[in-house]
Design a protein around this motif. Structure first.
Motif, PDB file in Angstrom:
ATOM      1  N   ALA A   1     -42.500  45.755  16.523  1.00 31.84           N
ATOM      2  CA  ALA A   1     -41.179  46.011  17.092  1.00 31.84           C
ATOM      3  C   ALA A   1     -40.356  44.728  17.149  1.00 31.84           C
ATOM      4  CB  ALA A   1     -41.326  46.618  18.489  1.00 31.84           C
ATOM      5  N   ALA A   2     -40.968  43.641  17.593  1.00 38.32           N
ATOM      6  CA  ALA A   2     -40.240  42.375  17.710  1.00 38.32           C
ATOM      7  C   ALA A   2     -39.780  41.867  16.347  1.00 38.32           C
ATOM      8  CB  ALA A   2     -41.113  41.337  18.400  1.00 38.32           C
ATOM      9  N   LEU A   3     -40.638  41.949  15.343  1.00 36.53           N
ATOM     10  CA  LEU A   3     -40.265  41.515  13.998  1.00 36.53           C
ATOM     11  C   LEU A   3     -39.138  42.384  13.440  1.00 36.53           C
ATOM     12  CD1 LEU A   3     -43.782  40.847  12.456  1.00 36.53           C
ATOM     13  CD2 LEU A   3     -42.010  39.143  12.933  1.00 36.53           C
ATOM     14  N   SER A   4     -39.221  43.679  13.659  1.00 34.39           N
ATOM     15  CA  SER A   4     -38.189  44.596  13.166  1.00 34.39           C
ATOM     16  C   SER A   4     -36.846  44.313  13.824  1.00 34.39           C
ATOM     17  CB  SER A   4     -38.611  46.048  13.426  1.00 34.39           C
ATOM     18  OG  SER A   4     -39.860  46.322  12.835  1.00 34.39           O
ATOM     19  N   LEU A   5     -36.881  43.846  15.053  1.00 28.65           N
ATOM     20  CA  LEU A   5     -35.661  43.500  15.766  1.00 28.65           C
ATOM     21  C   LEU A   5     -35.078  42.194  15.224  1.00 28.65           C
ATOM     22  CD1 LEU A   5     -35.246  43.729  19.615  1.00 28.65           C
ATOM     23  CD2 LEU A   5     -34.468  41.717  18.384  1.00 28.65           C
ATOM     24  N   LEU A   6     -35.904  41.165  15.100  1.00 31.29           N
ATOM     25  CA  LEU A   6     -35.402  39.835  14.723  1.00 31.29           C
ATOM     26  C   LEU A   6     -34.935  39.754  13.274  1.00 31.29           C
ATOM     27  CD1 LEU A   6     -37.718  37.127  16.333  1.00 31.29           C
ATOM     28  CD2 LEU A   6     -35.349  37.634  16.847  1.00 31.29           C
ATOM     29  N   LEU A   7     -35.665  40.364  12.350  1.00 31.10           N
ATOM     30  CA  LEU A   7     -35.383  40.135  10.942  1.00 31.10           C
ATOM     31  C   LEU A   7     -34.177  40.894  10.427  1.00 31.10           C
ATOM     32  CD1 LEU A   7     -38.965  39.917   9.386  1.00 31.10           C
ATOM     33  CD2 LEU A   7     -37.502  38.103  10.296  1.00 31.10           C
ATOM     34  N   LEU A   8     -33.672  41.862  11.194  1.00 34.41           N
ATOM     35  CA  LEU A   8     -32.474  42.588  10.769  1.00 34.41           C
ATOM     36  C   LEU A   8     -31.257  42.307  11.649  1.00 34.41           C
ATOM     37  CD1 LEU A   8     -33.958  46.056   9.733  1.00 34.41           C
ATOM     38  CD2 LEU A   8     -33.253  44.159   8.253  1.00 34.41           C
ATOM     39  N   ALA A   9     -31.425  41.582  12.732  1.00 36.83           N
ATOM     40  CA  ALA A   9     -30.286  41.222  13.581  1.00 36.83           C
ATOM     41  C   ALA A   9     -29.417  40.196  12.855  1.00 36.83           C
ATOM     42  CB  ALA A   9     -30.785  40.665  14.909  1.00 36.83           C
ATOM     43  N   PRO A  10     -28.127  40.098  13.212  1.00 38.06           N
ATOM     44  CA  PRO A  10     -27.222  39.190  12.491  1.00 38.06           C
ATOM     45  C   PRO A  10     -27.615  37.724  12.534  1.00 38.06           C
ATOM     46  CG  PRO A  10     -25.964  40.811  13.730  1.00 38.06           C
ATOM     47  CD  PRO A  10     -27.388  40.973  14.149  1.00 38.06           C
ATOM     48  N   ALA A  11     -28.267  37.246  13.595  1.00 33.29           N
ATOM     49  CA  ALA A  11     -28.637  35.836  13.698  1.00 33.29           C
ATOM     50  C   ALA A  11     -29.612  35.449  12.599  1.00 33.29           C
ATOM     51  CB  ALA A  11     -29.239  35.548  15.074  1.00 33.29           C
ATOM     52  N   PRO A  12     -29.457  34.266  11.996  1.00 36.64           N
ATOM     53  CA  PRO A  12     -30.403  33.841  10.946  1.00 36.64           C
ATOM     54  C   PRO A  12     -31.818  33.731  11.493  1.00 36.64           C
ATOM     55  CG  PRO A  12     -28.470  32.401  11.033  1.00 36.64           C
ATOM     56  CD  PRO A  12     -28.407  33.274  12.236  1.00 36.64           C
ATOM     57  N   PRO A  13     -32.797  34.343  10.832  1.00 44.17           N
ATOM     58  CA  PRO A  13     -34.176  34.278  11.313  1.00 44.17           C
ATOM     59  C   PRO A  13     -34.924  33.078  10.742  1.00 44.17           C
ATOM     60  CG  PRO A  13     -34.053  35.834   9.523  1.00 44.17           C
ATOM     61  CD  PRO A  13     -32.654  35.296   9.712  1.00 44.17           C
ATOM     62  N   LEU A  14     -35.904  32.621  11.502  1.00 40.25           N
ATOM     63  CA  LEU A  14     -36.797  31.551  11.058  1.00 40.25           C
ATOM     64  C   LEU A  14     -38.229  32.052  11.142  1.00 40.25           C
ATOM     65  CD1 LEU A  14     -36.758  27.777  11.803  1.00 40.25           C
ATOM     66  CD2 LEU A  14     -38.753  29.088  12.538  1.00 40.25           C
ATOM     67  N   LEU A  15     -38.978  31.838  10.077  1.00 44.87           N
ATOM     68  CA  LEU A  15     -40.399  32.160  10.035  1.00 44.87           C
ATOM     69  C   LEU A  15     -41.189  30.860  10.080  1.00 44.87           C
ATOM     70  CD1 LEU A  15     -40.450  34.700   7.046  1.00 44.87           C
ATOM     71  CD2 LEU A  15     -39.897  35.159   9.438  1.00 44.87           C
ATOM     72  N   PHE A  16     -42.328  30.872  10.758  1.00 38.16           N
ATOM     73  CA  PHE A  16     -43.219  29.726  10.747  1.00 38.16           C
ATOM     74  C   PHE A  16     -44.340  29.993   9.751  1.00 38.16           C
ATOM     75  CE2 PHE A  16     -46.788  27.234  12.720  1.00 38.16           C
ATOM     76  CZ  PHE A  16     -46.286  25.990  12.360  1.00 38.16           C
ATOM     77  N   MET A  17     -44.687  29.012   8.969  1.00 37.95           N
ATOM     78  CA  MET A  17     -45.614  29.164   7.852  1.00 37.95           C
ATOM     79  C   MET A  17     -46.842  30.001   8.232  1.00 37.95           C
ATOM     80  SD  MET A  17     -47.316  25.371   7.594  1.00 37.95           S
ATOM     81  CE  MET A  17     -48.551  24.844   8.810  1.00 37.95           C
ATOM     82  N   GLY A  18     -47.153  30.959   7.389  1.00 40.26           N
ATOM     83  CA  GLY A  18     -48.272  31.860   7.626  1.00 40.26           C
ATOM     84  C   GLY A  18     -47.913  33.084   8.441  1.00 40.26           C
ATOM     85  N   GLN A  19     -46.732  33.063   9.077  1.00 33.14           N
ATOM     86  CA  GLN A  19     -46.313  34.205   9.887  1.00 33.14           C
ATOM     87  C   GLN A  19     -46.193  35.460   9.043  1.00 33.14           C
ATOM     88  OE1 GLN A  19     -42.641  33.696  12.198  1.00 33.14           O
ATOM     89  NE2 GLN A  19     -42.111  35.830  11.811  1.00 33.14           N
ATOM     90  N   GLU A  20     -45.800  35.277   7.769  1.00 32.35           N
ATOM     91  CA  GLU A  20     -45.503  36.446   6.939  1.00 32.35           C
ATOM     92  C   GLU A  20     -46.728  37.323   6.718  1.00 32.35           C
ATOM     93  OE1 GLU A  20     -45.994  32.962   3.951  1.00 32.35           O
ATOM     94  OE2 GLU A  20     -45.504  33.298   6.065  1.00 32.35           O
ATOM     95  N   TRP A  21     -47.915  36.765   6.793  1.00 34.91           N
ATOM     96  CA  TRP A  21     -49.106  37.628   6.715  1.00 34.91           C
ATOM     97  C   TRP A  21     -49.830  37.702   8.062  1.00 34.91           C
ATOM     98  CZ3 TRP A  21     -49.437  32.876   3.893  1.00 34.91           C
ATOM     99  CH2 TRP A  21     -50.405  31.983   4.327  1.00 34.91           C
ATOM    100  N   ASN A  22     -49.119  37.299   9.127  1.00 36.50           N
ATOM    101  CA  ASN A  22     -49.669  37.348  10.485  1.00 36.50           C
ATOM    102  C   ASN A  22     -50.960  36.539  10.572  1.00 36.50           C
ATOM    103  OD1 ASN A  22     -49.588  38.033  13.180  1.00 36.50           O
ATOM    104  ND2 ASN A  22     -50.632  39.993  12.903  1.00 36.50           N
ATOM    105  N   SER A  23     -50.863  35.311  10.071  1.00 35.72           N
ATOM    106  CA  SER A  23     -52.019  34.418  10.089  1.00 35.72           C
ATOM    107  C   SER A  23     -52.573  34.310  11.504  1.00 35.72           C
ATOM    108  CB  SER A  23     -51.623  33.028   9.583  1.00 35.72           C
ATOM    109  OG  SER A  23     -52.674  32.103   9.780  1.00 35.72           O
ATOM    110  N   SER A  24     -53.880  34.347  11.603  1.00 36.75           N
ATOM    111  CA  SER A  24     -54.537  34.209  12.896  1.00 36.75           C
ATOM    112  C   SER A  24     -54.961  32.771  13.174  1.00 36.75           C
ATOM    113  CB  SER A  24     -55.766  35.120  12.961  1.00 36.75           C
ATOM    114  OG  SER A  24     -56.659  34.826  11.900  1.00 36.75           O
ATOM    115  N   GLN A  25     -54.685  31.875  12.221  1.00 40.43           N
ATOM    116  CA  GLN A  25     -55.074  30.477  12.410  1.00 40.43           C
ATOM    117  C   GLN A  25     -54.206  29.818  13.474  1.00 40.43           C
ATOM    118  OE1 GLN A  25     -55.095  29.849   7.845  1.00 40.43           O
ATOM    119  NE2 GLN A  25     -56.067  28.035   8.768  1.00 40.43           N
ATOM    120  N   PRO A  26     -54.786  29.014  14.329  1.00 38.38           N
ATOM    121  CA  PRO A  26     -53.978  28.290  15.311  1.00 38.38           C
ATOM    122  C   PRO A  26     -53.218  27.150  14.646  1.00 38.38           C
ATOM    123  CG  PRO A  26     -56.261  27.585  15.459  1.00 38.38           C
ATOM    124  CD  PRO A  26     -56.228  28.723  14.455  1.00 38.38           C
TER     125      PRO A  26
END
Length: 622
Positions: free
Chosen positions: A430-455
């Motif tokens: 739900a949170a990703l669906s909200l952020l990635l389509l809202a008008p504000a430019p989104p920022l992803l942190f490396m590995g987020q795109e596959w929901n990396s579990s690495q700390p």
């Protein structure tokens, strides 16, 4: 690595450092107002040639010699004693305590002269740490992954700071040679090759820069230029950088030229200025304003350059737009408020800075989506009831960078856990669906795109004299949290100096193909493809005050934006654990829904943690 001589040369001339002269030789300049005598030391193997530099006005020392050229190694000798590197060194091949190297920026022949940048509203930012983005930990490994980022839907790569830091690994915020890309990641030419390759693929490249302090190891300025610092102001790192006192002119020039240097010599598309709330400057114009104005004057309309702030003060005046809608100084700010509100909603955490959002996270999120900042002058409990922020509703949504993860929000946790370890899949989707389509430019942190579990824990590699203090300081940061009250509990916090701590952060790219991670990669691609097709084309000419919102039942949220082309974009979300029934369907067509079967009737029933987006292209004609 070399380039063809047929391309464009890029060289930024500075009043300090080593500059190769057209007629041959090198001019060396050092600002050392506390020194009586400075010698230039040219190093060749074990031999060192000392040349006395000429003292000039205002604390400057200069020497021009034909004994040096591209690739020469050098350092300065202060008052017949201490040897120091060049604070404006373009390269430190032997780290922060070693000699500097003369670099000829004109030796790299750029092939991207047709690149003029991209409009800010197209920004989809991917933040990465060069050393842990890949097992190789260098610029070349990033270059090899650029096509993967383009396929994901990214339009801008943002590098965490690369200014030369002590040791083999560091987040980058302990840099001490701000003009020298760290040698652990490759040579300057390797960074230029990365930028050029990114531009060839339509990707912007941003760099995180730190102008609020120098790192604790390798900074020799106190010995010969203590005027760089002032005891009139203090920061978490000690005496502040002297931006507004006596002798501050050359200090300001040092940092302004640093910004110009990265943008010109490395052809970067923008800079993110780290933690500018820790820059204290009582002068007018202050350093942030002057820096932005100098960048604008230097580049004019040659190409699109974007300056972004991190500013805990939520000082909206730096984001002001002119009458034609263009940023007067900075294009955007990282919006911690939206992260904190979403984090509380997803996790229920309410300690530390989350205490300001814990009582009412949904109204804070509502305000972020419609007005930018959640705190616009209200008292902050976390800051001992001090007022925080300025009015921001007049600014367009594109003035605020939104994120669910970044290096700070992950790495500043005791164990560096990512958000997936703190919430469940339905909330996260739900949170990703909200952020990635809202008008504000989104920022992803490396590995987020596959929901990396690495700390992504905090890591560094200081010398032995600092190591114990760093470990102790890191663990004491969390002493006020109940779970770390006992010394034995704090012992579990990873040692930032240990190589094993760093190794945890190195991305496992094979994991993105596993059954657990592949659906998250597909979700990011789907949402970003929709953003590019349906949202971004309508963000040009977006204005502030163009959103209406409502909440209900303590968990329902609706936001309606008027986009730049007159179309209407509507968000309907249920960010709670129970269903919400009988809601009026927004006008227009369904753009996206986390639960498609719930959107088929005129009166919508929203399941728990569901998000729906509607686009009304006909609104402007009605």
């Amino acid at each position: 690595m070399t380039a063809s001589n047929s391309g464009k040369q890029r060289h930024h001339s500075m009043p300090f450092g080593a500059q190769l002269l057209d007629m041959g030789g090198v001019r060396f300049r050092l600002w050392a107002p506390a020194a009586q005598r400075v010698e230039l030391c040219l190093i060749e193997g074990e031999a060192e040639t000392r040349l006395p530099m000429t003292r000039q006005d205002e604390g400057w020392f200069e020497w021009v010699t034909e004994q040096a050229g591209n690739g020469s190694r050098y350092r300065f000798r202060i008052d017949a004693g201490m040897h120091v590197p060049d604070p404006a060194s373009r390269y430190q091949p032997e780290d922060v305590h070693g000699p500097s190297e003369v670099v000829d920026p004109r030796a790299w022949a750029w092939q991207d002269e047709a690149w003029l940048g991209r409009p800010w509203q197209e920004a989809v930012i991917y933040e990465l740490h060069v050393g842990s983005f890949s097992p190789q930990g260098n610029y070349a490994a990033i270059q090899a992954r650029l096509d993967t980022l383009v396929e994901l839907g990214v339009t801008a790569v943002e590098l965490m700071p690369v200014a030369d830091f002590p040791g083999r690994r560091n987040w980058g915020y302990d840099g001490v040679y701000l003009f020298a890309p760290d040698s652990q990641y490759g040579r300057p030419e390797d960074l230029k090759a990365l930028v050029e390759a990114a531009h060839a693929r339509g990707l912007m490249v941003f760099l995180d820069v730190v102008y609020n302090h120098f790192g604790p190891e390798g900074n020799y300025l106190h010995a010969y230029a203590p005027q760089f610092f002032t005891e009139r102001h203090h920061t978490p790192w000690g005496a502040a950088i002297n931006y507004d006192g006596k002798h501050s002119h050359w200090v300001r020039e040092f940092f302004i030229h640093n910004a110009l240097y990265w943008l010109a010599e490395y052809h970067l598309d923008g800079l993110r200025l780290d933690a500018v709330h820790a820059i204290i400057d009582d002068s007018q114009p202050d350093i942030l304003t002057e820096l932005a104005e100098r960048v604008q004057r230097h580049f004019g309309n040659q190409r699109q350059i974007h300056l972004v702030l991190e500013n805990d003060r939520n000082a909206a005046h730096y984001l002001r737009r002119s009458a034609n809608g263009r940023p007067e100084h900075y294009v955007a700010q990282w919006n911690d408020d939206i992260h904190h509100a979403l984090h509380v909603l997803l996790t229920g955490e309410g300690e530390g800075y989350y205490m300001d959002y814990a009582p009412h996270p949904l109204p804070h999120l509502q305000r972020c989506l419609s007005e930018g900042f959640a705190y616009q002058g209200e008292a902050s409990a976390y800051r001992e009831a001090q007022a925080r922020g300025e009015a921001s509703a007049h600014l367009p949504a594109t003035a605020f960078v939104s994120f669910l993860q970044n290096h700070d929000q992950v790495g500043n946790r005791a164990f560096g856990e990512r958000i997936a370890a703190l919430t469940d899949d339905k909330r996260l989707r739900a949170a990703l669906s909200l952020l990635l389509l809202a008008p504000a430019p989104p920022l992803l942190f490396m590995g987020q795109e596959w929901n990396s579990s690495q700390p992504f824990p905090f890591f560094c590699d200081f010398g032995a004299d600092l190591a114990e203090k760093v470990v102790e300081g890191r663990r004491n940061e969390f002493a006020h949290f109940p779970e770390f009250n006992a010394p034995a509990a704090r012992e579990r916090i990873p040692d930032p100096m240990a190589e094993a701590t760093f190794n945890q952060a190195i991305l496992d790219w094979q994991a993105r193909h596993s059954p657990d991670h592949q659906p998250w990669l597909t979700l990011h691609k789907e949402l970003l493809a929709l953003r590019h097709a349906e949202v971004i084309p309508r963000l040009h000419n977006l204005v502030g005050g163009a959103a209406a919102t409502t909440t209900w039942a303590g968990q329902g949220l609706r936001v309606d934006w008027s986009l730049g082309d007159g179309a209407g974009l509507a968000l309907l979300a249920n960010l709670g654990d129970t269903s919400i029934a009988a809601l009026d369907r927004p006008s227009g067509r369904l753009l996206y829904s986390t639960h498609p079967t719930a959107t088929q009737a005129d009166a919508l029933a929203l399941p728990p943690w569901s998000v729906c987006w509607y686009l009304d292209e006909a609104r402007h004609s009605r």
